[in-house]
Motif scaffolding. Structure first.
Motif, mmCIF file in Angstrom:
data_model
loop_
_atom_site.group_PDB
_atom_site.id
_atom_site.type_symbol
_atom_site.label_atom_id
_atom_site.label_comp_id
_atom_site.label_asym_id
_atom_site.label_seq_id
_atom_site.Cartn_x
_atom_site.Cartn_y
_atom_site.Cartn_z
ATOM 1 N N ALA A 88 -7.838 -4.986 3.920
ATOM 2 C CA ALA A 88 -6.500 -5.233 4.461
ATOM 3 C C ALA A 88 -5.772 -6.157 3.490
ATOM 4 O O ALA A 88 -6.328 -7.156 3.036
ATOM 5 C CB ALA A 88 -6.605 -5.871 5.838
ATOM 6 N N SER A 137 -5.412 0.889 10.359
ATOM 7 C CA SER A 137 -6.181 -0.325 10.066
ATOM 8 C C SER A 137 -7.474 0.052 9.354
ATOM 9 O O SER A 137 -8.198 0.927 9.814
ATOM 10 C CB SER A 137 -6.507 -1.071 11.362
ATOM 11 N N PRO A 138 -7.743 -0.586 8.210
ATOM 12 C CA PRO A 138 -6.895 -1.558 7.525
ATOM 13 C C PRO A 138 -5.718 -0.894 6.823
ATOM 14 O O PRO A 138 -5.701 0.321 6.645
ATOM 15 C CB PRO A 138 -7.852 -2.187 6.510
ATOM 16 N N CYS A 139 -4.760 -1.701 6.435
ATOM 17 C CA CYS A 139 -3.601 -1.198 5.709
ATOM 18 C C CYS A 139 -3.138 -2.276 4.739
ATOM 19 O O CYS A 139 -3.701 -3.376 4.698
ATOM 20 C CB CYS A 139 -2.468 -0.819 6.673
ATOM 21 N N SER A 176 -0.137 -6.012 13.486
ATOM 22 C CA SER A 176 -1.387 -5.388 13.051
ATOM 23 C C SER A 176 -2.571 -6.032 13.744
ATOM 24 O O SER A 176 -3.479 -5.347 14.246
ATOM 25 C CB SER A 176 -1.564 -5.536 11.528
ATOM 26 N N GLN A 177 -2.574 -7.349 13.802
ATOM 27 C CA GLN A 177 -3.683 -8.059 14.446
ATOM 28 C C GLN A 177 -3.704 -7.782 15.932
ATOM 29 O O GLN A 177 -4.761 -7.611 16.547
ATOM 30 C CB GLN A 177 -3.540 -9.569 14.175
ATOM 31 N N HIS A 193 -5.194 -4.277 16.530
ATOM 32 C CA HIS A 193 -6.564 -4.030 16.089
ATOM 33 C C HIS A 193 -7.443 -5.263 16.118
ATOM 34 O O HIS A 193 -8.592 -5.206 15.681
ATOM 35 C CB HIS A 193 -6.552 -3.449 14.667
#
Length: 258
Positions: A115, A204-206, A253-254, A257
């Protein structure tokens, strides 16, 4: 470790001359392989992450403070100087009482599946440091800076990062084509997209791409992005700066995921 402590009163001391040159040049660390950090907060943050300073410089007053004097013991060598000599090293209006020189690791390679945050020609040191703080806070451990981005280890960026640097994998001086080494999808923000940040499934991840403060993400880099998203701003103004936008994107994002 017990530091070799020297009391220095001459501004012509070779170590002080070298450090003044280092602190005067934002990109000086690229030539020397070392970086100057100022203040006990940054020094403690480095020590907590397993970094060992090669040299600590502290004022005569700091040497009388048990907590600061103890930090000097973390280095093999410590210089005790009058406040006037310390001020010559400082980039702060109110100089700290202690600083340290750290040897930087060899420039790391890109980790393909990590990530990441990609910085595309961000020029404001405060923005860059704030994004590093957000990356560290939300568990993103790799930051990739394209050419034209403020020097990641410059004194201003280090101060703005507030210790985030020491827990991140930092790769800089990249070209857009170097990002081909990433195996994770790139995502950029855009006001011209049908996808809304909190209503789209984020991979995810990205790797989140954050663009130049005025020009945004370059067309060449935008073409590499698998997804663009808009950040809802019901206030009616597109008023978020890039550091705020990065924090929001990394939080989402967090959240999805985490």
């Amino acid at each position: 470790m017990s530091a070799q402590i020297q009391h220095i009163t001459s501004r012509d001391n070779p170590a002080l001359v070298r450090l003044r040159k280092l602190t005067a040049d934002a990109g000086g660390y690229r030539k020397t392989g070392s970086v100057w950090i100022e203040g006990d907060h940054l020094l403690r943050a480095a020590l907590q992450r397993g970094w060992t300073p090669s040299l600590v410089v502290l004022t005569e007053a700091a040497m009388q403070d048990a907590r600061l004097a103890a930090l000097a013991e973390a280095a093999p060598r410590a210089l005790v100087v009058p406040m006037a000599l310390f001020k010559a090293l400082s980039g702060l209006e109110s100089p700290a009482q202690i600083g340290a020189e750290l040897t930087l690791p060899v420039a790391p390679a890109i980790v393909p599946d990590a990530a990441s945050v990609v910085l595309d020609r961000l020029q404001d040191a405060g923005n860059v440091g704030a994004i590093l703080r957000s990356a560290a806070a939300f568990g993103v451990r790799q930051v990739l800076a394209l050419k034209g981005t403020a020097a990641l280890w410059s004194p201003k960026v280090v101060r703005a990062g507030q210790g985030a640097h020491f827990g991140l994998r930092l790769v800089e001086g990249l070209a857009a084509d170097d990002l081909a080494a990433l195996a994770v999808p790139l995502i950029a923000t855009s006001s011209h997209t049908e996808h809304v940040l909190n209503r789209v499934a984020l991979p995810s991840p990205c790797a989140w791409v954050m663009g130049h403060e005025g020009q945004g993400v370059s067309p060449a880099l935008m073409a590499r992005c698998a997804l663009t998203v808009g950040i809802p701003q019901p206030g009616g103004e597109e008023s978020l700066n890039v550091a705020a936008a990065a924090a929001i994107c990394l939080y989402e994002s967090q959240r999805q995921h985490g």
